[in-house]
Write an enzyme that holds these catalytic residues in place. Structure first.
Site, PDB file in Angstrom:
ATOM      1  N   GLY A 177     -10.108 -31.648 -23.143  1.00 21.75           N
ATOM      2  CA  GLY A 177      -9.555 -32.727 -22.212  1.00 21.75           C
ATOM      3  C   GLY A 177      -8.172 -32.129 -21.439  1.00 21.75           C
ATOM      4  O   GLY A 177      -7.913 -32.121 -20.185  1.00 21.75           O
ATOM      5  N   TYR A 178      -7.323 -31.634 -22.265  1.00 17.34           N
ATOM      6  CA  TYR A 178      -6.081 -31.087 -22.059  1.00 17.34           C
ATOM      7  C   TYR A 178      -6.150 -29.808 -21.190  1.00 17.34           C
ATOM      8  O   TYR A 178      -5.580 -29.486 -20.107  1.00 17.34           O
ATOM      9  CB  TYR A 178      -5.215 -30.732 -23.171  1.00 17.34           C
ATOM     10  CG  TYR A 178      -3.737 -30.318 -22.806  1.00 17.34           C
ATOM     11  CD1 TYR A 178      -2.926 -31.213 -22.331  1.00 17.34           C
ATOM     12  CD2 TYR A 178      -3.435 -28.801 -23.348  1.00 17.34           C
ATOM     13  CE1 TYR A 178      -1.526 -30.416 -22.051  1.00 17.34           C
ATOM     14  CE2 TYR A 178      -2.229 -28.514 -23.030  1.00 17.34           C
ATOM     15  CZ  TYR A 178      -1.296 -29.236 -22.549  1.00 17.34           C
ATOM     16  OH  TYR A 178      -0.067 -28.712 -22.267  1.00 17.34           O
ATOM     17  N   THR A 179      -7.139 -28.843 -21.604  1.00 16.89           N
ATOM     18  CA  THR A 179      -7.351 -27.555 -20.951  1.00 16.89           C
ATOM     19  C   THR A 179      -7.895 -27.916 -19.469  1.00 16.89           C
ATOM     20  O   THR A 179      -7.369 -27.329 -18.565  1.00 16.89           O
ATOM     21  CB  THR A 179      -8.357 -26.829 -21.854  1.00 16.89           C
ATOM     22  OG1 THR A 179      -7.777 -26.475 -22.907  1.00 16.89           O
ATOM     23  CG2 THR A 179      -8.606 -25.213 -21.080  1.00 16.89           C
TER      24      THR A 179
END
Length: 244
Positions: free
Chosen positions: A151-153
């Site tokens: 999700g962050y990437t």
């Protein structure tokens, strides 16, 4: 007389953003310390800069809020006369395997990391003076693809789409746009929830065999945003000690 440079740094109350704000101030810039909620920490950064003879003031702003960002930029112009450097270091992180990802966390990362980057980039495109620089902060995890970071990437992958496109859109303005993508860096946010074994393993990955420091990243950002680094444009720079 050389005109003093003016910098806005978001997410400047702690970690990498704090180191960037202090580095730019040490190199002579007047600094707007942007932060989201920790007034005490932001005030400490301002006090550190002014104690060293620099100029700074703090502004609370949700970077995803267009009017809050407009107001922050306006305050910078009113106080210091213009804006030369913008560094968007604000961001949020939530880790989970995709199968377990809370979509509320995904929405929160999307709002701050993607929308926020676009809001800051838009205002920078409108206001940066000739010779200026916008530096977005991404992450080397975009290339490393660690489990639980999807999700962050994904949110930071969107950030990396901006520099070259915006650099081309600003043709003729003498304004550069780049992203700096740190690798594992010893900040409170990074170290939180990791045991010593995990930290040691990550520290061994770069050929330099250590974690990065906030000061490592700040030095890279300061160079990219400087006159000496002005030929670097539209790039994503992986500041990670040599991790593939």
């Amino acid at each position: 007389m050389t005109q003093q440079r003016v910098a806005i740094v978001t997410g400047a109350s702690r970690g990498i953003g704090r180191a960037i704000a202090r580095k730019l101030a040490a190199e002579g810039a007047a600094v707007v310390v942007g932060y989201s909620g920790n007034t005490v920490a932001a005030t400490e950064v301002v006090d550190e800069i002014t104690a060293d003879g620099g100029q700074a003031f703090a502004v609370a702003a949700d970077i995803a809020g267009e009017h809050a960002v407009e107001a922050m930029f306006a305050q910078a112009e009113e106080r210091f006369g213009g804006i030369d450097v913008v560094v968007n270091s604000a961001g949020v992180l939530a880790l989970a395997p995709i199968a377990d990802l809370d979509l509320d966390d995904l929405d929160r990362m999307h709002r701050t990391n993607i929308r926020g980057a676009f809001v800051v980039a838009r205002e920078s495109a409108r206001r940066l003076r000739p010779g200026g620089s916008l530096v977005l902060i991404s992450t080397s995890v975009v290339g490393l693809r660690f489990p639980t970071y999807a999700g962050y990437t994904a949110s930071k992958g969107a950030v990396e789409a901006i520099p070259m496109i915006l650099a081309r859109e600003l043709r003729g303005r003498d304004v550069t746009v780049n992203a700096v993508a740190p690798g594992p860096t010893a900040t409170d946010l990074f170290l939180e929830g990791k045991d010593q074994t995990a930290i040691d393993s990550l520290a061994k990955q770069p050929p330099l065999e250590r974690l990065g420091t906030p000061e490592d990243i700040a030095a890279t950002v300061a160079f990219v945003a400087s006159a000496a680094g002005h030929w670097i444009n539209g790039q994503v720079i992986r500041a990670n000690g040599g991790i593939i």
